[in-house]
Every structure is written in C-alpha cells, then in structure tokens.
Design an enzyme around this catalytic site. Structure first.
Site, short mmCIF file in Angstrom:
data_model
loop_
_atom_site.label_atom_id
_atom_site.label_comp_id
_atom_site.label_asym_id
_atom_site.label_seq_id
_atom_site.Cartn_x
_atom_site.Cartn_y
_atom_site.Cartn_z
N ASP A 1 33.83 38.52 39.80
CA ASP A 1 34.50 37.28 40.19
C ASP A 1 34.89 37.32 41.67
OD1 ASP A 1 34.38 36.02 37.75
OD2 ASP A 1 36.43 36.51 37.15
N HIS B 1 34.11 43.05 35.69
CA HIS B 1 34.00 41.59 35.77
C HIS B 1 34.93 41.01 36.82
CE1 HIS B 1 32.75 37.64 34.47
NE2 HIS B 1 34.01 37.28 34.66
N HIS C 1 41.09 33.83 41.11
CA HIS C 1 40.39 32.87 41.95
C HIS C 1 41.30 32.26 43.02
CE1 HIS C 1 37.10 33.34 39.21
NE2 HIS C 1 37.80 32.87 38.20
N HIS D 1 30.25 33.17 39.00
CA HIS D 1 29.23 34.11 38.54
C HIS D 1 27.90 33.84 39.23
CE1 HIS D 1 31.68 34.33 34.54
NE2 HIS D 1 32.35 34.80 35.58
#
Length: 275
Positions: free
Chosen positions: A232, A228, A255, A74
């Site tokens: 990311d 969101h 991720h 973030h």
C-alpha cells in the site's frame, strides 16, 4: 534500475469486482507517450497523482472534473514494480477491481505485455531533506538516500501483534506484490454500515478472527500483513509521479498519512530533486 520513461508494449484488459462497490469493473490498459499514469473514466482524464487524491478512507481515491476512481493503490504498486512510468487506464466503474486482494494479477499482466522504453529521463524523485508527518501515534518519514529503503512496522491485537519488515527497492518483490489486503473481523460490520466493502470476501481479503486467520488456507507468508502495508505504501508513494529515492520509515501508517507525506515533500522545492 529504471533509467528512462517507459510504457507497456501492448494493450491488455482485466476485469474484476470492486472491493467497496461490489460492482464488476473492466480495465483497458493503453501505452502512453505522455509522462505519468492516468485513468480515463466517463470521458474524463484523472492523473494518478498525490494532488488528485480526494479520499483516503480504506483506500486511495483520485478525482478530477467531477469523476473519481478509488482503490488505485495496488495497481499503482504493480506499475512501480513493473517499471512502468507512462500508461492510460480506461475504467468503466468508479473503483479499481480488488482481484485477489494483492497486486499480483495486475503485475502479471504488465509483465506479459512487456515494457517499451522512451529516450526521456526524469523518472526519479530524490529526497534532499528529512520530511515527517504524524497523526496520533502513527507516523511516516523519509530521509535522503540514493535508493528506496522502506522499514514498515504495524501493531494490531493478537493474533497479529507487532510486525516489522525492511525492504530495499524491489527486494522481496514477489512476496510484497502477492500479499493480500486484510481486516479485523470485528470491524467488518461497521465498514459495511458505512457503505464500504460490499465486494469483500475470503477470496480477496485476509480476515483476522478472534484467535486465528479465518481464511481456510491461512496466510500466504508469515509476514503477509506487514508485506501488504508495504505494498500500500509503495502504491501511494508512486502517486508522487516518480520513483522515490529515500529512506522511508513508517509506523501504523495508512493512505491518509502516506498522502500527507507527499504533500509535505512537494510543499517546498528544497525538499527534492527530479532527474
């Protein structure tokens, strides 16, 4: 459009609770002349780069010389949206604080600090050839384009279902920056048994219940969850060290895949150009 290297115009500080550690963590942001974003923890310098990524379980963690800093995504997205290429972040704990679950507070303080521009360029990574990575049914790919164009698709059980959104560079910046992390209610127990999310609350995460959003005030945006995931992705992509130019398409990425994409890009110098 950012054309040269930049840093923050003054020092500032922030503190908050780590999402996974539950510990109070303080950050001090310092202007930096050298290129890139880097953290200093326990006297060790940890560049916020894709090749420093050591763990991608529920966050992006970087490590060097026996020290590590988790949940940087973030904050990295806030640097991207603020146009900051160079900064030192002194941190007194092993995890960037979650704040309200979005990048808004980081971005707001950077905006207040202002931007200082250096004469040097070399801030863009232009993708020259298509690159794709996959894992089961999830994938993320990038193709050559002269701007950053992201299309993100996610798919969860109801009430989330399928969501899809496309953004061009810093388009819809406020709604992306201000969208919070989220979790399915039934996953919380397993996550905590794994020693994670010790600091998670309804103040810093959206919790998806059986039929509705559990948070008393609901969602900030109709597409907050896919927003969101874009946040990311942008934060993870910024660990390439540059502002990427390319058409990015992603489905159920996280991720781990985001980092694999960068490693695949840098595996062949023919894949990219820096300018």
């Amino acid at each position: 459009m950012i054309k040269r290297q930049t840093t923050i115009n003054r020092i500032f500080k922030l503190s908050g609770i780590g999402l996974h550690t539950g510990r109070t963590v303080s950050l001090e942001f310092l202007p930096r002349r050298e290129f890139g974003i880097a953290f200093v923890f326990g006297g060790r310098l940890i560049p916020a780069r894709y090749d420093m990524v050591a763990d991608t379980r529920l966050s992006t963690q970087i490590a060097a010389e026996g020290a590590s800093v988790a949940t940087i995504e973030h904050l990295m997205a806030a640097f991207y949206y603020s146009g900051i290429t160079n900064c030192l972040v002194y941190i007194d704990g092993p995890e960037v604080p979650i704040m309200d679950g979005s990048a808004w507070e980081f971005y707001h303080e950077m905006w207040r600090a202002g931007v200082y521009e250096f004469p040097e360029a070399g801030v863009y990574l232009k993708v020259l050839r298509p690159v794709e990575v996959t894992h089961n049914d999830a994938w993320v790919r990038v193709k050559p384009l002269n701007t950053l164009d992201i299309t993100m698709a996610i798919e969860f059980r109801p009430p989330v279902g399928k969501q899809r959104k496309r953004v061009m560079d810093v388009e819809n910046a406020v709604s992306i920056i201000n969208s919070r992390t989220f979790v399915l209610h039934e996953e919380i127990e397993a996550i905590r048994k794994a020693g994670l999310a010790k600091g998670g609350t309804l103040d810093n995460a959206v919790v998806i219940g059986g039929e509705s959003i559990i948070n008393p005030h609901g969602l900030r945006y109709k597409q907050e969850l896919v927003n969101h995931k874009i946040l990311d992705l942008i934060g993870d992509l910024y660990t390439c060290g540059y502002r990427m130019l390319g058409k990015v398409e992603a489905y159920k990425t996280g991720h781990h895949l985001n980092n694999l994409l960068l490693r695949e890009i840098f595996s062949d110098p023919e894949n990219y150009a820096i300018y």
